[in-house]
Design a protein around this motif. Structure first.
Motif, PDB file in Angstrom:
ATOM      1  N   ASN A 159       0.836  -1.210   0.000  1.00 20.72           N
ATOM      2  CA  ASN A 159       0.000   0.000   0.000  1.00 20.72           C
ATOM      3  C   ASN A 159       0.866   1.254   0.000  1.00 20.72           C
ATOM      4  O   ASN A 159       0.590   2.206  -0.731  1.00 20.72           O
ATOM      5  CB  ASN A 159      -0.877   0.041   1.256  1.00 20.72           C
ATOM      6  CG  ASN A 159      -2.137  -0.773   1.075  1.00 20.72           C
ATOM      7  OD1 ASN A 159      -2.457  -1.200  -0.019  1.00 20.72           O
ATOM      8  ND2 ASN A 159      -2.843  -1.003   2.170  1.00 20.72           N
ATOM      9  N   TYR A 163       0.400   3.891  -2.946  1.00 23.02           N
ATOM     10  CA  TYR A 163      -0.279   5.185  -2.787  1.00 23.02           C
ATOM     11  C   TYR A 163       0.683   6.370  -2.676  1.00 23.02           C
ATOM     12  O   TYR A 163       0.242   7.507  -2.602  1.00 23.02           O
ATOM     13  CB  TYR A 163      -1.228   5.132  -1.579  1.00 23.02           C
ATOM     14  CG  TYR A 163      -2.321   4.111  -1.813  1.00 23.02           C
ATOM     15  CD1 TYR A 163      -3.259   4.317  -2.818  1.00 23.02           C
ATOM     16  CD2 TYR A 163      -2.381   2.929  -1.084  1.00 23.02           C
ATOM     17  CE1 TYR A 163      -4.240   3.375  -3.083  1.00 23.02           C
ATOM     18  CE2 TYR A 163      -3.368   1.982  -1.329  1.00 23.02           C
ATOM     19  CZ  TYR A 163      -4.292   2.213  -2.347  1.00 23.02           C
ATOM     20  OH  TYR A 163      -5.252   1.282  -2.617  1.00 23.02           O
ATOM     21  N   ASP A 186       5.131   6.108   5.347  1.00 22.82           N
ATOM     22  CA  ASP A 186       5.295   6.576   3.963  1.00 22.82           C
ATOM     23  C   ASP A 186       5.108   8.079   3.865  1.00 22.82           C
ATOM     24  O   ASP A 186       4.666   8.732   4.816  1.00 22.82           O
ATOM     25  CB  ASP A 186       4.336   5.835   3.008  1.00 22.82           C
ATOM     26  CG  ASP A 186       2.867   6.143   3.274  1.00 22.82           C
ATOM     27  OD1 ASP A 186       2.503   7.331   3.345  1.00 22.82           O
ATOM     28  OD2 ASP A 186       2.067   5.187   3.407  1.00 22.82           O
ATOM     29  N   ARG A 205     -12.576   1.395  -0.097  1.00 25.86           N
ATOM     30  CA  ARG A 205     -11.463   2.085  -0.737  1.00 25.86           C
ATOM     31  C   ARG A 205     -11.791   3.568  -0.751  1.00 25.86           C
ATOM     32  O   ARG A 205     -12.936   3.948  -1.034  1.00 25.86           O
ATOM     33  CB  ARG A 205     -11.249   1.598  -2.180  1.00 25.86           C
ATOM     34  CG  ARG A 205     -11.174   0.090  -2.292  1.00 25.86           C
ATOM     35  CD  ARG A 205     -10.659  -0.326  -3.647  1.00 25.86           C
ATOM     36  NE  ARG A 205      -9.241  -0.020  -3.764  1.00 25.86           N
ATOM     37  CZ  ARG A 205      -8.642   0.282  -4.914  1.00 25.86           C
ATOM     38  NH1 ARG A 205      -9.330   0.359  -6.011  1.00 25.86           N
ATOM     39  NH2 ARG A 205      -7.345   0.544  -4.937  1.00 25.86           N
ATOM     40  N   LEU A 220      -5.996  -3.979   4.173  1.00 26.74           N
ATOM     41  CA  LEU A 220      -5.933  -3.501   5.565  1.00 26.74           C
ATOM     42  C   LEU A 220      -6.840  -4.319   6.477  1.00 26.74           C
ATOM     43  O   LEU A 220      -6.574  -4.435   7.678  1.00 26.74           O
ATOM     44  CB  LEU A 220      -6.290  -2.018   5.636  1.00 26.74           C
ATOM     45  CG  LEU A 220      -5.198  -1.085   5.080  1.00 26.74           C
ATOM     46  CD1 LEU A 220      -5.628   0.373   5.212  1.00 26.74           C
ATOM     47  CD2 LEU A 220      -3.859  -1.302   5.779  1.00 26.74           C
TER      48      LEU A 220
HETATM   49  P1  ADP Z   1      -6.677  -1.624  -1.440  1.00 27.56           P
HETATM   50  O1  ADP Z   1      -5.301  -1.067  -1.304  1.00 27.56           O
HETATM   51  O2  ADP Z   1      -6.729  -2.910  -2.189  1.00 27.56           O
HETATM   52  O3  ADP Z   1      -7.654  -0.639  -1.956  1.00 27.56           O
HETATM   53  P2  ADP Z   1      -6.667  -1.751   1.470  1.00 27.56           P
HETATM   54  O4  ADP Z   1      -7.631  -2.412   2.406  1.00 27.56           O
HETATM   55  O5  ADP Z   1      -5.260  -2.178   1.571  1.00 27.56           O
HETATM   56  O6  ADP Z   1      -7.233  -2.026   0.023  1.00 27.56           O
HETATM   57  O7  ADP Z   1      -6.758  -0.190   1.693  1.00 27.56           O
HETATM   58  C1  ADP Z   1      -8.028   0.438   1.782  1.00 27.56           C
HETATM   59  C2  ADP Z   1      -7.914   1.880   1.326  1.00 27.56           C
HETATM   60  O8  ADP Z   1      -7.150   2.629   2.272  1.00 27.56           O
HETATM   61  C3  ADP Z   1      -7.173   2.044   0.000  1.00 27.56           C
HETATM   62  O9  ADP Z   1      -8.037   1.916  -1.101  1.00 27.56           O
HETATM   63  C4  ADP Z   1      -6.619   3.449   0.106  1.00 27.56           C
HETATM   64  O10 ADP Z   1      -7.605   4.378  -0.282  1.00 27.56           O
HETATM   65  C5  ADP Z   1      -6.362   3.619   1.609  1.00 27.56           C
HETATM   66  N1  ADP Z   1      -4.938   3.394   1.978  1.00 27.56           N
HETATM   67  C6  ADP Z   1      -4.372   2.249   2.391  1.00 27.56           C
HETATM   68  N2  ADP Z   1      -3.068   2.398   2.661  1.00 27.56           N
HETATM   69  C7  ADP Z   1      -2.786   3.695   2.404  1.00 27.56           C
HETATM   70  C8  ADP Z   1      -1.605   4.494   2.507  1.00 27.56           C
HETATM   71  N3  ADP Z   1      -0.432   3.986   2.926  1.00 27.56           N
HETATM   72  N4  ADP Z   1      -1.692   5.801   2.185  1.00 27.56           N
HETATM   73  C9  ADP Z   1      -2.870   6.347   1.785  1.00 27.56           C
HETATM   74  N5  ADP Z   1      -4.026   5.649   1.670  1.00 27.56           N
HETATM   75  C10 ADP Z   1      -3.989   4.341   1.969  1.00 27.56           C
END
Ligand code: ADP
Length: 267
Positions: A159, A163, A186, A205, A220
Protein backbone atom coordinates in the motif's frame (compact mmCIF):
# COMPACT_ATOMS: atom_id res chain seq x y z
CA UNK A 1 -60.74 -20.57 29.01
CA UNK A 2 -60.86 -18.25 25.96
CA UNK A 3 -57.78 -16.41 27.23
CA UNK A 4 -55.75 -19.55 27.72
CA UNK A 5 -56.71 -20.77 24.20
CA UNK A 6 -55.57 -17.43 22.75
CA UNK A 7 -52.34 -17.71 24.67
CA UNK A 8 -51.73 -21.24 23.39
CA UNK A 9 -52.39 -20.10 19.79
CA UNK A 10 -50.01 -17.18 20.22
CA UNK A 11 -47.42 -19.52 21.66
CA UNK A 12 -47.78 -21.84 18.67
CA UNK A 13 -47.41 -18.94 16.22
CA UNK A 14 -44.32 -17.73 18.03
CA UNK A 15 -42.78 -21.21 17.96
CA UNK A 16 -43.46 -21.48 14.20
CA UNK A 17 -41.89 -18.07 13.58
CA UNK A 18 -38.82 -18.95 15.64
CA UNK A 19 -38.46 -22.20 13.73
CA UNK A 20 -38.66 -20.35 10.39
CA UNK A 21 -36.03 -17.89 11.65
CA UNK A 22 -33.72 -20.74 12.69
CA UNK A 23 -34.11 -22.37 9.23
CA UNK A 24 -33.33 -19.11 7.39
CA UNK A 25 -30.38 -18.48 9.72
CA UNK A 26 -29.06 -21.95 8.97
CA UNK A 27 -29.48 -21.32 5.24
CA UNK A 28 -27.61 -18.01 5.55
CA UNK A 29 -24.75 -19.71 7.44
CA UNK A 30 -24.60 -22.48 4.79
CA UNK A 31 -24.66 -19.93 1.92
CA UNK A 32 -21.89 -17.92 3.57
CA UNK A 33 -19.78 -21.08 4.10
CA UNK A 34 -20.32 -22.02 0.42
CA UNK A 35 -19.25 -18.50 -0.64
CA UNK A 36 -16.12 -18.76 1.51
CA UNK A 37 -15.28 -22.21 0.06
CA UNK A 38 -15.81 -20.93 -3.49
CA UNK A 39 -13.64 -17.85 -2.90
CA UNK A 40 -10.87 -19.93 -1.32
CA UNK A 41 -10.91 -22.55 -4.10
CA UNK A 42 -11.13 -20.00 -6.94
CA UNK A 43 -8.37 -17.74 -5.62
CA UNK A 44 -6.14 -20.69 -4.79
CA UNK A 45 -6.61 -22.33 -8.20
CA UNK A 46 -6.13 -19.06 -10.08
CA UNK A 47 -2.96 -18.19 -8.17
CA UNK A 48 -1.03 -21.22 -9.40
CA UNK A 49 -1.34 -20.63 -13.18
CA UNK A 50 -0.74 -16.93 -12.56
CA UNK A 51 2.51 -17.80 -10.79
CA UNK A 52 3.57 -19.98 -13.76
CA UNK A 53 2.79 -17.15 -16.19
CA UNK A 54 4.87 -14.82 -14.03
CA UNK A 55 7.87 -17.21 -14.10
CA UNK A 56 7.53 -17.76 -17.86
CA UNK A 57 7.37 -14.00 -18.37
CA UNK A 58 10.65 -13.46 -16.54
CA UNK A 59 12.30 -16.19 -18.68
CA UNK A 60 10.91 -14.53 -21.81
CA UNK A 61 12.11 -11.11 -20.69
CA UNK A 62 15.70 -12.41 -20.45
CA UNK A 63 15.58 -13.18 -24.18
CA UNK A 64 14.21 -9.82 -25.29
CA UNK A 65 16.60 -7.20 -26.67
CA UNK A 66 14.64 -4.26 -28.04
CA UNK A 67 13.71 -1.52 -25.54
CA UNK A 68 10.05 -1.38 -26.66
CA UNK A 69 9.71 -5.15 -26.18
CA UNK A 70 11.32 -4.89 -22.75
CA UNK A 71 8.96 -2.10 -21.76
CA UNK A 72 5.96 -4.16 -22.92
CA UNK A 73 7.23 -7.15 -20.94
CA UNK A 74 7.53 -4.94 -17.84
CA UNK A 75 3.94 -3.77 -18.24
CA UNK A 76 2.75 -7.38 -18.53
CA UNK A 77 4.78 -8.32 -15.43
CA UNK A 78 3.24 -5.45 -13.46
CA UNK A 79 -0.28 -6.56 -14.42
CA UNK A 80 0.55 -10.15 -13.47
CA UNK A 81 1.90 -8.90 -10.13
CA UNK A 82 -1.34 -6.96 -9.51
CA UNK A 83 -3.42 -10.06 -10.27
CA UNK A 84 -1.27 -12.21 -7.97
CA UNK A 85 -1.82 -9.60 -5.24
CA UNK A 86 -5.61 -9.73 -5.78
CA UNK A 87 -5.75 -13.52 -5.64
CA UNK A 88 -3.57 -13.60 -2.51
CA UNK A 89 -5.88 -11.07 -0.84
CA UNK A 90 -8.98 -13.11 -1.71
CA UNK A 91 -7.34 -16.30 -0.53
CA UNK A 92 -6.18 -14.72 2.74
CA UNK A 93 -9.58 -13.20 3.56
CA UNK A 94 -11.47 -16.41 2.75
CA UNK A 95 -9.06 -18.46 4.89
CA UNK A 96 -9.56 -15.98 7.76
CA UNK A 97 -13.37 -16.18 7.28
CA UNK A 98 -13.24 -19.97 7.29
CA UNK A 99 -11.23 -19.98 10.53
CA UNK A 100 -8.47 -21.80 8.63
CA UNK A 101 -5.69 -19.50 9.83
CA UNK A 102 -3.98 -20.56 13.03
CA UNK A 103 -1.16 -18.46 14.41
CA UNK A 104 1.93 -20.48 15.29
CA UNK A 105 4.15 -18.03 17.16
CA UNK A 106 7.81 -18.78 17.69
CA UNK A 107 11.10 -16.87 18.07
CA UNK A 108 11.97 -15.02 14.85
CA UNK A 109 14.93 -12.78 13.92
CA UNK A 110 13.30 -9.39 13.38
CA UNK A 111 15.78 -7.72 11.02
CA UNK A 112 15.80 -10.70 8.59
CA UNK A 113 12.01 -10.71 8.44
CA UNK A 114 11.75 -6.97 7.77
CA UNK A 115 14.53 -7.02 5.14
CA UNK A 116 12.93 -9.97 3.33
CA UNK A 117 9.62 -8.14 2.97
CA UNK A 118 11.13 -4.79 1.98
CA UNK A 119 13.42 -6.37 -0.64
CA UNK A 120 10.49 -7.98 -2.42
CA UNK A 121 8.96 -4.53 -3.10
CA UNK A 122 12.20 -2.98 -4.40
CA UNK A 123 11.27 -3.42 -8.12
CA UNK A 124 7.88 -1.66 -7.69
CA UNK A 125 9.47 1.14 -5.64
CA UNK A 126 12.35 1.59 -8.11
CA UNK A 127 9.86 1.80 -11.01
CA UNK A 128 8.24 4.82 -9.26
CA UNK A 129 11.52 6.38 -8.13
CA UNK A 130 10.68 5.77 -4.45
CA UNK A 131 13.34 5.15 -1.81
CA UNK A 132 12.89 2.13 0.47
CA UNK A 133 14.71 2.24 3.78
CA UNK A 134 15.09 -0.17 6.67
CA UNK A 135 16.07 0.98 10.17
CA UNK A 136 16.07 -1.82 12.71
CA UNK A 137 18.16 -3.06 15.64
CA UNK A 138 20.32 -6.04 14.73
CA UNK A 139 20.03 -9.43 16.34
CA UNK A 140 16.67 -8.93 18.08
CA UNK A 141 14.40 -11.96 18.39
CA UNK A 142 10.64 -11.48 18.53
CA UNK A 143 7.84 -13.95 19.23
CA UNK A 144 5.42 -14.08 16.30
CA UNK A 145 4.19 -16.20 13.40
CA UNK A 146 6.68 -15.28 10.67
CA UNK A 147 4.47 -16.23 7.69
CA UNK A 148 1.49 -14.24 9.01
CA UNK A 149 3.60 -11.26 10.00
CA UNK A 150 5.32 -11.17 6.62
CA UNK A 151 1.91 -11.07 4.91
CA UNK A 152 0.88 -8.21 7.21
CA UNK A 153 4.05 -6.27 6.44
CA UNK A 154 3.74 -7.13 2.74
CA UNK A 155 0.27 -5.60 2.62
CA UNK A 156 1.43 -2.46 4.43
CA UNK A 157 4.50 -1.97 2.22
CA UNK A 158 2.49 -2.74 -0.95
CA UNK A 159 0.00 0.00 0.00
CA UNK A 160 2.73 2.45 0.98
CA UNK A 161 4.43 1.96 -2.40
CA UNK A 162 1.14 2.00 -4.31
CA UNK A 163 -0.28 5.19 -2.79
CA UNK A 164 2.96 7.20 -2.48
CA UNK A 165 3.83 9.32 -5.50
CA UNK A 166 7.18 10.71 -4.35
CA UNK A 167 9.58 10.37 -1.44
CA UNK A 168 9.74 6.90 -0.01
CA UNK A 169 8.87 4.28 2.53
CA UNK A 170 10.65 3.65 5.80
CA UNK A 171 10.37 0.42 7.73
CA UNK A 172 11.49 1.16 11.26
CA UNK A 173 11.81 -0.96 14.39
CA UNK A 174 12.43 0.58 17.82
CA UNK A 175 12.97 -1.15 21.15
CA UNK A 176 10.29 -0.34 23.75
CA UNK A 177 11.24 -2.24 26.91
CA UNK A 178 10.09 -5.83 26.50
CA UNK A 179 8.58 -5.03 23.10
CA UNK A 180 9.57 -3.71 19.70
CA UNK A 181 7.55 -1.10 17.84
CA UNK A 182 7.53 -1.88 14.11
CA UNK A 183 6.32 0.86 11.76
CA UNK A 184 5.78 1.25 8.04
CA UNK A 185 5.96 4.97 7.34
CA UNK A 186 5.29 6.58 3.96
CA UNK A 187 5.34 10.05 2.48
CA UNK A 188 2.07 9.48 0.62
CA UNK A 189 -1.19 11.45 0.48
CA UNK A 190 -2.37 10.47 3.98
CA UNK A 191 -5.80 9.20 5.01
CA UNK A 192 -8.53 11.65 6.13
CA UNK A 193 -9.19 11.37 9.89
CA UNK A 194 -12.87 10.60 9.17
CA UNK A 195 -11.82 7.43 7.31
CA UNK A 196 -9.10 6.11 9.62
CA UNK A 197 -11.47 3.38 10.84
CA UNK A 198 -13.21 2.76 7.50
CA UNK A 199 -10.02 1.76 5.68
CA UNK A 200 -9.93 -1.43 7.79
CA UNK A 201 -13.39 -2.48 6.57
CA UNK A 202 -13.55 -5.18 3.88
CA UNK A 203 -13.89 -3.73 0.35
CA UNK A 204 -13.60 -0.09 1.52
CA UNK A 205 -11.46 2.09 -0.74
CA UNK A 206 -11.06 5.86 -0.47
CA UNK A 207 -13.02 7.48 -3.34
CA UNK A 208 -13.91 3.95 -4.40
CA UNK A 209 -10.27 3.52 -5.42
CA UNK A 210 -10.85 5.72 -8.46
CA UNK A 211 -7.28 7.05 -8.47
CA UNK A 212 -5.74 3.60 -8.03
CA UNK A 213 -7.56 0.80 -9.80
CA UNK A 214 -6.47 -2.76 -9.16
CA UNK A 215 -7.10 -3.17 -5.42
CA UNK A 216 -10.12 -4.79 -3.85
CA UNK A 217 -10.02 -3.04 -0.49
CA UNK A 218 -9.03 -6.19 1.40
CA UNK A 219 -5.39 -5.53 2.39
CA UNK A 220 -5.93 -3.50 5.57
CA UNK A 221 -8.76 -5.74 6.73
CA UNK A 222 -6.37 -8.72 6.44
CA UNK A 223 -3.73 -6.69 8.33
CA UNK A 224 -6.11 -5.82 11.16
CA UNK A 225 -7.55 -9.32 11.55
CA UNK A 226 -4.14 -11.01 11.35
CA UNK A 227 -2.59 -8.67 13.93
CA UNK A 228 -5.59 -9.22 16.24
CA UNK A 229 -5.07 -12.98 15.95
CA UNK A 230 -1.37 -12.58 16.68
CA UNK A 231 -2.12 -10.28 19.62
CA UNK A 232 -0.03 -7.40 18.25
CA UNK A 233 -1.99 -4.13 18.81
CA UNK A 234 -2.21 -1.96 15.68
CA UNK A 235 -1.64 1.81 15.62
CA UNK A 236 -2.25 4.14 12.70
CA UNK A 237 -1.36 7.79 12.31
CA UNK A 238 -1.86 9.92 9.27
CA UNK A 239 -1.51 13.53 8.15
CA UNK A 240 -3.15 14.61 4.94
CA UNK A 241 -0.55 15.61 2.40
CA UNK A 242 2.32 14.32 4.58
CA UNK A 243 1.98 10.58 4.90
CA UNK A 244 0.81 7.65 6.95
CA UNK A 245 2.37 5.38 9.53
CA UNK A 246 1.05 1.94 10.48
CA UNK A 247 2.67 0.37 13.53
CA UNK A 248 2.33 -2.50 15.96
CA UNK A 249 4.12 -3.89 18.99
CA UNK A 250 5.88 -7.26 18.93
CA UNK A 251 6.95 -9.04 22.13
CA UNK A 252 10.72 -9.61 22.36
CA UNK A 253 11.93 -13.07 23.25
CA UNK A 254 12.71 -12.89 26.96
CA UNK A 255 16.34 -13.19 27.96
CA UNK A 256 17.63 -12.39 24.48
CA UNK A 257 20.61 -10.04 24.86
CA UNK A 258 19.76 -6.38 24.30
CA UNK A 259 21.65 -5.10 21.27
CA UNK A 260 21.13 -1.50 20.27
CA UNK A 261 23.25 -1.63 17.14
CA UNK A 262 21.01 -0.37 14.36
CA UNK A 263 21.09 -1.29 10.69
CA UNK A 264 20.66 1.49 8.19
CA UNK A 265 20.66 -0.96 5.34
CA UNK A 266 19.03 -0.16 2.08
CA UNK A 267 17.68 -3.46 0.86
P1 ADP B 1 -6.68 -1.62 -1.44
O1 ADP B 1 -5.30 -1.07 -1.30
O2 ADP B 1 -6.73 -2.91 -2.19
O3 ADP B 1 -7.65 -0.64 -1.96
P2 ADP B 1 -6.67 -1.75 1.47
O4 ADP B 1 -7.63 -2.41 2.41
O5 ADP B 1 -5.26 -2.18 1.57
O6 ADP B 1 -7.23 -2.03 0.02
O7 ADP B 1 -6.76 -0.19 1.69
C1 ADP B 1 -8.03 0.44 1.78
C2 ADP B 1 -7.91 1.88 1.33
O8 ADP B 1 -7.15 2.63 2.27
C3 ADP B 1 -7.17 2.04 0.00
O9 ADP B 1 -8.04 1.92 -1.10
C4 ADP B 1 -6.62 3.45 0.11
O10 ADP B 1 -7.61 4.38 -0.28
C5 ADP B 1 -6.36 3.62 1.61
N1 ADP B 1 -4.94 3.39 1.98
C6 ADP B 1 -4.37 2.25 2.39
N2 ADP B 1 -3.07 2.40 2.66
C7 ADP B 1 -2.79 3.69 2.40
C8 ADP B 1 -1.60 4.49 2.51
N3 ADP B 1 -0.43 3.99 2.93
N4 ADP B 1 -1.69 5.80 2.19
C9 ADP B 1 -2.87 6.35 1.78
N5 ADP B 1 -4.03 5.65 1.67
C10 ADP B 1 -3.99 4.34 1.97
Amino acid sequence: LQQSQDLARLNEQLRAQLQALAVSQEQAVRASAAKTRFLAAASHDLRQPMHSVSLLMSVLRERLQQPEHLSLADKVSRSIGAMEHLFSGLLDISRLDAGAVHAQPGPQPLDDMLARVLCSYEPQAAAKGLRLQLRAPRGVLVRTDAAMLERVLGNLVANAVRYTASGGVLMAARLRGAEVLVQVIDTGPGIPAAHLDDVFEEFFRLDGGSGHPGGLGLGLSIVKRSLAMLGHPLQVRSRLGHGTSFGFLLPRVAGWPLMTDTTGVQP
